[in-house]
Scaffold this active site. Structure first.
Site, PDB file in Angstrom:
ATOM      1  NE  ARG A 149      -2.396  -1.963  12.717  1.00  0.00           N
ATOM      2  CZ  ARG A 149      -2.696  -2.191  11.456  1.00  0.00           C
ATOM      3  NH1 ARG A 149      -2.722  -3.352  10.909  1.00  0.00           N
ATOM      4  NH2 ARG A 149      -3.161  -1.341  10.829  1.00  0.00           N
TER       5      ARG A 149
ATOM      6  CE  LYS B 202      -4.724  -5.885   0.901  1.00  0.00           C
ATOM      7  NZ  LYS B 202      -5.236  -4.947   0.242  1.00  0.00           N
TER       8      LYS B 202
ATOM      9  CB  THR C 123     -13.196  -3.943   8.303  1.00  0.00           C
ATOM     10  OG1 THR C 123     -12.368  -3.526   7.455  1.00  0.00           O
ATOM     11  CG2 THR C 123     -13.211  -5.252   8.409  1.00  0.00           C
TER      12      THR C 123
ATOM     13  CD  GLN D 105      -7.896  -2.198   9.347  1.00  0.00           C
ATOM     14  OE1 GLN D 105      -9.079  -2.246   9.525  1.00  0.00           O
ATOM     15  NE2 GLN D 105      -7.176  -2.771   8.289  1.00  0.00           N
TER      16      GLN D 105
ATOM     17  CG  ASP E 185      -7.914  -6.217  -2.030  1.00  0.00           C
ATOM     18  OD1 ASP E 185      -9.251  -6.726  -1.923  1.00  0.00           O
ATOM     19  OD2 ASP E 185      -7.665  -5.566  -0.788  1.00  0.00           O
ATOM     20  CG  LEU E 186      -8.069  -5.604  -8.925  1.00  0.00           C
ATOM     21  CD1 LEU E 186      -8.507  -5.798 -10.298  1.00  0.00           C
ATOM     22  CD2 LEU E 186      -7.540  -4.112  -8.578  1.00  0.00           C
ATOM     23  CE  LYS E 187     -11.803  -4.769  -0.547  1.00  0.00           C
ATOM     24  NZ  LYS E 187     -10.502  -4.269  -0.679  1.00  0.00           N
TER      25      LYS E 187
ATOM     26  N   GLY F 254      -0.325  -4.653   6.524  1.00  0.00           N
ATOM     27  CA  GLY F 254       0.134  -3.601   5.991  1.00  0.00           C
ATOM     28  C   GLY F 254       1.272  -2.755   6.660  1.00  0.00           C
ATOM     29  NE  ARG F 255      -2.510   1.383   8.124  1.00  0.00           N
ATOM     30  CZ  ARG F 255      -3.566   1.682   8.552  1.00  0.00           C
ATOM     31  NH1 ARG F 255      -3.907   2.891   8.490  1.00  0.00           N
ATOM     32  NH2 ARG F 255      -4.758   0.888   8.414  1.00  0.00           N
TER      33      ARG F 255
ATOM     34  CG  ASP G 225     -20.341  -4.695 -13.650  1.00  0.00           C
ATOM     35  OD1 ASP G 225     -21.279  -4.831 -14.218  1.00  0.00           O
ATOM     36  OD2 ASP G 225     -19.359  -3.978 -13.894  1.00  0.00           O
ATOM     37  CB  ILE G 226     -24.225  -7.728 -15.050  1.00  0.00           C
ATOM     38  CG1 ILE G 226     -23.346  -7.298 -16.143  1.00  0.00           C
ATOM     39  CG2 ILE G 226     -25.172  -6.526 -14.546  1.00  0.00           C
ATOM     40  CD1 ILE G 226     -23.902  -7.252 -17.394  1.00  0.00           C
ATOM     41  N   PRO G 227     -23.172 -10.551 -13.846  1.00  0.00           N
ATOM     42  CG  PRO G 227     -24.860 -12.258 -13.271  1.00  0.00           C
ATOM     43  CD  PRO G 227     -24.984 -10.590 -13.675  1.00  0.00           C
ATOM     44  CG  ASN G 228     -21.242 -11.832 -20.090  1.00  0.00           C
ATOM     45  OD1 ASN G 228     -20.685 -13.074 -20.202  1.00  0.00           O
ATOM     46  ND2 ASN G 228     -20.733 -10.999 -20.837  1.00  0.00           N
TER      47      ASN G 228
ATOM     48  CG  ASP H 207      -2.144  -0.745   1.274  1.00  0.00           C
ATOM     49  OD1 ASP H 207      -2.385  -1.391   0.061  1.00  0.00           O
ATOM     50  OD2 ASP H 207      -2.682  -1.263   2.251  1.00  0.00           O
TER      51      ASP H 207
HETATM   52  O1  C5P Z   1      -2.229  -1.319   7.100  1.00  0.00           O
HETATM   53  P1  C5P Z   1      -3.106  -2.316   7.326  1.00  0.00           P
HETATM   54  O2  C5P Z   1      -2.492  -3.739   8.062  1.00  0.00           O
HETATM   55  O3  C5P Z   1      -4.190  -1.680   8.284  1.00  0.00           O
HETATM   56  O4  C5P Z   1      -3.638  -2.854   5.943  1.00  0.00           O
HETATM   57  C1  C5P Z   1      -4.522  -3.776   5.698  1.00  0.00           C
HETATM   58  C2  C5P Z   1      -4.812  -4.055   4.336  1.00  0.00           C
HETATM   59  O5  C5P Z   1      -6.038  -4.757   4.168  1.00  0.00           O
HETATM   60  C3  C5P Z   1      -5.198  -2.629   3.663  1.00  0.00           C
HETATM   61  O6  C5P Z   1      -4.698  -2.880   2.150  1.00  0.00           O
HETATM   62  C4  C5P Z   1      -6.686  -2.535   3.340  1.00  0.00           C
HETATM   63  O7  C5P Z   1      -7.124  -1.833   2.511  1.00  0.00           O
HETATM   64  C5  C5P Z   1      -7.228  -4.160   3.438  1.00  0.00           C
HETATM   65  N1  C5P Z   1      -8.493  -4.274   3.878  1.00  0.00           N
HETATM   66  C6  C5P Z   1      -9.068  -4.002   5.118  1.00  0.00           C
HETATM   67  N2  C5P Z   1     -10.283  -4.267   5.631  1.00  0.00           N
HETATM   68  C7  C5P Z   1     -10.978  -5.185   4.733  1.00  0.00           C
HETATM   69  C8  C5P Z   1     -10.622  -5.384   3.378  1.00  0.00           C
HETATM   70  C9  C5P Z   1      -9.352  -5.071   3.057  1.00  0.00           C
HETATM   71  O8  C5P Z   1      -8.069  -3.357   5.985  1.00  0.00           O
HETATM   72  N3  C5P Z   1     -12.145  -5.345   5.109  1.00  0.00           N
END
Ligand code: C5P
Length: 227
Positions: free
Chosen positions: A178, A30, A118, A187, A59-61, A207-208, A64-67, A8
């Site tokens: 964490r 990711k 979340t 978070q 991680d593009l989530k 991430g962080r 859209d429509i099924p097709n 990120d």
């Molecule tokens: O920095 P941190 O550990 O909080 O990063 C969590 C990663 O997970 C980020 O890329 C965030 O966009 C992703 N994420 C999340 N909660 C979700 C889905 C994805 O924190 N429900």
């Protein structure tokens, strides 16, 4: 349980520098919306060129429509990613069509469904789905399981519950980790590695705590050892 490191950082160069520091570790990486929209397939190719043993979670989530979702899923195979995700709220027909389309490939990517983002609190979630988070997460997970997906993205605190309503082998990928009690940042419901293990999480996303540390490689080593 596997570690999935969130790339990120604000620029491609910084993400690539982090990836280089992680060479040799058995970890997933990711790539999210920002990095993929900005840097595209060349970023994915560069990660694999640093080490072909890195696994990539795109991680593009998609929603859209099924097709259109099935077409996007097929394109995802072309990108060479190892895992991607869709929104469970796209529905069972769309999720089933995605899995149907992937069935012609020999080693298709793992497909996960996003249950509840979340960032939602109960009130905001109810406004959209007219249901509590807990009951909707179970229903979304059952939809994803019955549609043939491999698992879901959820909070640590829902992991066991989801498995008990689907199957032990149904994967859970949990952000908000964490590892050693670091600051929770934005978070809401964080957990450490011990809790993620207790709740049978299959993938933890971090991430962080890694990329903001002075010693990302050291932290990853400590996480992998603890796992
Ligand atoms: O920095 P941190 O550990 O909080 O990063 C969590 C990663 O997970 C980020 O890329 C965030 O966009 C992703 N994420 C999340 N909660 C979700 C889905 C994805 O924190 N429900």
């Amino acid at each position: 349980m596997k570690l999935c490191v969130a790339l990120d950082l604000p620029t491609k160069e910084e993400n690539i520098s982090l990836v280089k520091q992680l060479k040799g570790f058995d970890v997933w990486l990711k790539v999210g919306l920002r990095s993929y929209i900005r840097d595209g397939k060349p970023l994915l190719d560069e990660i694999k060129s640093i080490s072909s043993s890195f696994r990539i979670f795109l991680d593009l989530k998609i929603h859209d429509i099924p097709n259109t979702m099935a077409d996007a899923a097929e394109s995802m195979v072309g990108l060479g990613v190892d895992m991607f995700n869709v929104h469970a709220s796209s529905g069972k027909i769309a999720m089933s069509e995605v899995m149907q389309r992937l069935s012609k490939f020999e080693n298709p990517p793992i497909v996960l469904a996003v249950t509840a983002l979340t960032s939602f609190d109960e009130e905001g979630f109810f406004g959209v789905y007219n249901e509590t988070i807990a009951s909707k997460v179970i229903r979304f997970s059952q939809d994803a399981y019955e549609s043939g997906l491999n698992g879901v993205v959820c909070s640590v605190y829902e992991s066991r519950l989801i498995k008990s309503h689907t199957c032990e082998r149904f994967l859970t990928l949990t952000p908000g980790i964490r590892p050693f009690g670091e600051a929770s940042d934005d978070q809401q419901r964080v957990a450490d590695i011990a809790k993620a293990k207790e709740e049978a999480s299959d993938f933890i996303v971090v991430g962080r705590p890694i990329y903001r540390s002075n010693d990302p490689r050291g932290i990853v080593q400590k996480i992998v050892q603890t796992i």
